[in-house]
Scaffold this motif. Structure first.
Motif, PDB file in Angstrom:
ATOM      1  N   ARG A 132       0.812  -1.214   0.000  1.00  0.00           N
ATOM      2  CA  ARG A 132       0.000   0.000   0.000  1.00  0.00           C
ATOM      3  C   ARG A 132       0.847   1.266   0.000  1.00  0.00           C
ATOM      4  O   ARG A 132       0.366   2.337  -0.355  1.00  0.00           O
ATOM      5  CB  ARG A 132      -0.973   0.008   1.169  1.00  0.00           C
ATOM      6  N   PHE A 133       2.112   1.148   0.389  1.00  0.00           N
ATOM      7  CA  PHE A 133       3.006   2.316   0.377  1.00  0.00           C
ATOM      8  C   PHE A 133       3.888   2.376  -0.866  1.00  0.00           C
ATOM      9  O   PHE A 133       4.742   3.251  -0.973  1.00  0.00           O
ATOM     10  CB  PHE A 133       3.892   2.313   1.626  1.00  0.00           C
ATOM     11  N   SER A 134       3.703   1.458  -1.799  1.00  0.00           N
ATOM     12  CA  SER A 134       4.558   1.440  -2.983  1.00  0.00           C
ATOM     13  C   SER A 134       4.415   2.692  -3.859  1.00  0.00           C
ATOM     14  O   SER A 134       5.416   3.144  -4.418  1.00  0.00           O
ATOM     15  CB  SER A 134       4.338   0.168  -3.799  1.00  0.00           C
ATOM     16  N   ILE A 157       3.983   5.767  -2.806  1.00  0.00           N
ATOM     17  CA  ILE A 157       4.768   6.786  -2.110  1.00  0.00           C
ATOM     18  C   ILE A 157       6.256   6.507  -2.297  1.00  0.00           C
ATOM     19  O   ILE A 157       7.038   7.423  -2.565  1.00  0.00           O
ATOM     20  CB  ILE A 157       4.389   6.833  -0.616  1.00  0.00           C
TER      21      ILE A 157
END
Length: 93
Positions: free
Chosen positions: A29-31, A33
């Motif tokens: 889910r942070f890829s 960013i």
């Protein structure tokens, strides 16, 4: 330096680096960013190290493009194969 040459060449590099982070356990889910941060850093190093504003916006553009390319390719390949889509829905990434 010319963005057309260096910027386009950096897109698959950014995608590959983000993929390596995900392989080693980085949360999916942070890829996006991570992609933007890597794009900004690479832009400061390779595209225009002398101009902070230009390098920041080019890096932002590179990170967003890399995220969109990865997402578009993934969704196209998943849509082409119904079996693959069913298997991927159970995976976290």
């Amino acid at each position: 330096m010319d963005l057309a040459v260096y910027g386009i060449a950096l897109l698959p590099v950014i995608i590959g680096i983000v993929h390596l982070f995900k392989v080693f356990g980085f949360p999916c889910r942070f890829s996006p960013i991570l992609s933007i941060v890597i794009g900004i850093v690479m832009s400061h190093v390779y595209v225009d190290p002398g101009d902070f504003k230009k390098a920041f916006f080019v890096g932002l553009w590179l990170g967003l493009c890399a995220t969109g390319m990865h997402s578009g390719f993934k969704n196209t390949m998943i849509g082409a194969s119904k079996k693959q889509k069913d298997e991927d829905e159970n995976k976290p990434c």
